[in-house]
Design an enzyme around this catalytic site. Structure first.
Site, PDB file in Angstrom:
ATOM      1  N   SER A  28     107.583  94.893  13.786  1.00  0.00           N
ATOM      2  CA  SER A  28     106.513  94.396  14.656  1.00  0.00           C
ATOM      3  C   SER A  28     106.460  92.880  14.773  1.00  0.00           C
ATOM      4  O   SER A  28     105.717  92.352  15.608  1.00  0.00           O
ATOM      5  CB  SER A  28     105.162  94.921  14.154  1.00  0.00           C
ATOM      6  OG  SER A  28     105.088  96.323  14.312  1.00  0.00           O
ATOM      7  N   HIS A  55      95.063 104.043  18.974  1.00  0.00           N
ATOM      8  CA  HIS A  55      94.162 102.893  18.952  1.00  0.00           C
ATOM      9  C   HIS A  55      93.178 102.875  20.109  1.00  0.00           C
ATOM     10  O   HIS A  55      92.288 102.023  20.157  1.00  0.00           O
ATOM     11  CB  HIS A  55      94.971 101.587  19.000  1.00  0.00           C
ATOM     12  CG  HIS A  55      95.739 101.286  17.751  1.00  0.00           C
ATOM     13  ND1 HIS A  55      97.021 101.731  17.535  1.00  0.00           N
ATOM     14  CD2 HIS A  55      95.393 100.571  16.633  1.00  0.00           C
ATOM     15  CE1 HIS A  55      97.461 101.292  16.362  1.00  0.00           C
ATOM     16  NE2 HIS A  55      96.493 100.600  15.788  1.00  0.00           N
ATOM     17  N   CYS A  63      99.537  97.664  17.567  1.00  0.00           N
ATOM     18  CA  CYS A  63      99.685  98.934  18.283  1.00  0.00           C
ATOM     19  C   CYS A  63     101.087  99.046  18.884  1.00  0.00           C
ATOM     20  O   CYS A  63     101.544  98.146  19.590  1.00  0.00           O
ATOM     21  CB  CYS A  63      98.629  99.022  19.384  1.00  0.00           C
ATOM     22  SG  CYS A  63      98.863 100.421  20.496  1.00  0.00           S
TER      23      CYS A  63
END
Length: 647
Positions: A327, A370, A383
């Site tokens: 991420s 989410h 997310c």
């Protein structure tokens, strides 16, 4: 009976003739010898004088002093220390075996070293000094010197050897030197005679090897007079060589030591960059090893232990290691989509926990989803579905172009061994290297730093510095050469929209400072030094549909080699970025739990230039931080000069 007078006269005539002939021959021979002697003494006098001098005078190489290596503040990283050794010259020794036997009665000779010396004595030129005992004591050297008349060809010498005071702290960056090997000679075009001196040291890896041309210097020569036994009587002439250049690195000795200590027990790496000029303030890979072990040749036992260590201490994970960035790559995908106009800052994407693409289901890390996510919240809470959608809209070519713009998939020109290029994949790359066409699922994986995307901790630190400054900050390791400052990596403007970058930075700030941020527990509470960061967790195994349906197995319940890599990147202070940090913990599990606390501690250590006050940490972390600081002070005391400065 008396001979007639006639016969006597004839006999005397023959004797006289023979005498004349013999006398003439003698005179001729003497004349020729005289002419030859005159020719040799007068015409060839200079030549024979030179030959006589060559028998009496030896010309020897003087190894140059290797350049030293310093940190940015002048602390020594690589130094030269006196080393006593005993050498032997085959031509002067005569019966080598007999001389070695007498030498062994005076000092202890290592069997392995003696075997290497015997091989060198057989294979090298007869006038080459061969080391038979290295790193001997002063008393042993003295015993050999006193018994010199009984040891023809044996010379006690004082040389210089490399020493690394910090042992393992710089092993991967600075590297080490070692004796010249046959392989080194084979890989060198027209190797100079200096390299053929037994036990001459050259750089093997790291900065020592990459800047060998600067550090080595050039050899000098000396003329010495020797007696019939080959013993040096006096020095007739000396021409000093050129010492190697002193290199000052950008590294900070104190910070580098702290990073090494903070990573202890992990298979991990950290890079700390100066956001203004790209200086590498720290570059640590864990576990490490004592570089001094390699200077004279590491033992097979020690080397085998390094090779068999599952945490892989030999590679420099900070620049050689390439990992799926997870991420931490999401800022790249977001900027590519924003610049291409595929998403607005306030536009939302709904996250139900999964997204089906071409019949395949791609999941978010949060199983229940989410809900509606905009850019800010998607980075804050990491997310995945938001970035899957951006990949579908933007495409891999623009994402990869943005990655390279930010320093990923770029091989930086640094004097370290095997600096990795990483990979920002494209359609052409996959077709050329895998023989398969690019599919949309590849783009979806790449959007969250998985799939084919690979980056080193160094590249992630560069990416973070560029996001923080809007400039093409480039890493720099050498600050100066013999006092001459080297170009910095300040960089030019990236040409990115500042409003977009500001939103990315604000979202990274929320990652660390919002109670919904994934790194909130590792925040800095000192207002002047608050950081902006991003967590990352990269999978190293495939999760089957069956496992997902029954619940994904926790990292702590998996074998170590199947656990996720943990990553964290950050810059600080948020308002005026001074440093950028990237941490990767191999098989560490989650980025928020394994990598973020390490990055936070290193960031504070760098900003405070020493142990930060406990008030800079969240209240819950202070007892553990205090205990860790006390342990570091016990196990890694500061050098005297530095301790005085701190006092």
């Amino acid at each position: 009976m008396r001979r007639p007078g006639r016969e006597n006269t004839e006999s005397q005539r023959r004797i006289t003739r023979r005498g004349l002939i013999l006398g003439g021959l003698q005179t001729g021979v003497l004349g020729v010898l005289a002419l030859r002697m005159r020719f040799m003494q007068v015409e060839q006098a200079d030549q024979f004088r030179l030959l006589a001098d060559e028998n009496r005078i030896n010309i020897q190489l003087i190894p140059p002093t290797r350049g030293r290596i310093f940190d940015r503040n002048g602390a020594i990283i690589a130094d030269n220390v006196p080393s006593y050794r005993i050498t032997i010259v085959r031509e002067q020794a005569g019966d080598v075996d007999s001389v070695i036997t007498r030498l062994a009665q005076l000092i202890e000779l290592d069997p392995d070293e003696l075997e290497r010396a015997r091989r060198d004595l057989r294979e090298l030129r007869g006038d080459t000094p061969v080391t038979v005992a290295d790193r001997v004591s002063w008393s042993a050297l003295s015993r050999v010197a006193v018994n010199a008349p009984a040891l023809p060809g044996v010379l006690p010498e004082v040389g210089l050897s490399r020493r690394y005071p910090a042992k393992g702290d710089y092993a991967h960056v600075i590297g080490y030197v070692g004796p010249v090997s046959e392989r080194d000679l084979e890989n060198t075009d027209a190797p100079e005679q200096l390299l053929r001196l037994p036990r001459f040291q050259i750089g093997k890896i790291g900065l020592e090897a990459q800047r060998e041309n600067l550090l080595r210097g050039s050899a000098g020569t000396r003329q010495v007079e020797v007696n019939a036994a080959g013993r040096v009587m006096r020095e007739l002439d000396r021409q000093e060589g050129q010492p190697g250049a002193d290199l000052q690195t950008t590294l900070d000795n104190s910070l580098q030591g702290y990073c090494s200590a903070r990573l202890d027990g992990e298979s991990a790496a950290v890079v700390v960059l100066d956001c203004d000029n790209g200086d590498i303030l720290a570059c640590a890979s864990s576990p490490s090893y004592d570089a001094n072990l390699f200077v004279r040749g590491i033992s097979s036992t020690d080397y085998r232990a390094l090779l068999e260590n599952p945490y892989r201490p030999l590679p420099n994970k900070a620049v050689q290691g390439i990992y799926p960035p997870g991420s931490t790559f999401k800022m790249v995908t977001a900027l590519a989509a924003l610049e291409d106009g595929k998403i607005g800052l306030d536009e939302t994407v709904y996250c139900p926990g999964h997204l089906t693409v071409s019949g395949r289901r791609f999941h978010c890390w949060k199983r229940g989803g989410h809900g509606n996510m905009d850019l800010h919240r998607s980075l804050r809470e990491s997310c995945d579905i938001y970035y899957y959608e951006l990949a579908l809209r933007t495409g891999i070519e623009r994402i990869s172009a943005m990655a390279e713009r930010l320093g990923l998939g770029v091989q930086f020109d640094l004097p370290m061994t095997s600096v990795a290029k990483g990979l920002a994949p494209t359609k052409e790359w996959k077709l050329s290297n895998r023989g398969e066409p690019w599919v949309v699922g590849d783009s979806v994986n790449a959007a969250i730093g998985q799939g084919f995307v690979l980056a080193s901790p160094l590249q992630l630190a560069v990416m973070t510095a560029r996001l923080a400054t809007s400039r093409s900050v480039t890493p720099r390791l050498i600050k100066s050469v013999d006092g001459v400052e080297q170009p910095t990596g300040h960089g030019e403007d990236l040409g990115l929209n500042e409003n977009m970058l500001r939103e990315i930075r604000n979202a990274m700030f929320a990652v660390s400072n919002s109670n919904r941020g994934t790194a909130y527990n590792s925040r800095i509470v000192e207002d002047a030094f608050r950081m902006a960061g991003k967590t990352g967790t990269s999978q190293v195994r495939n999760i089957t549909a069956t496992e997902r349906a029954g619940g994904v197995i926790s990292n702590k319940n998996l074998p170590r080699e199947q656990r996720d890599h943990a990553l964290f990147v950050n810059f600080a202070p948020f308002d005026t970025p001074r440093i950028a940090v990237a941490v990767v913990v191999e098989h560490g599990g989650g980025g928020s739990t394994a990598a973020a606390p390490i990055a936070r501690d290193i960031t504070l250590q760098a900003l405070y230039n020493g142990d930060p006050p406990l008030e800079a940490y969240p209240t819950a972390d202070r007892p553990a931080v205090k205990a860790r600081q006390e342990q570091f002070r016990r196990t890694r005391p500061l050098p005297d000069a530095e301790a005085k400065d701190r006092a």
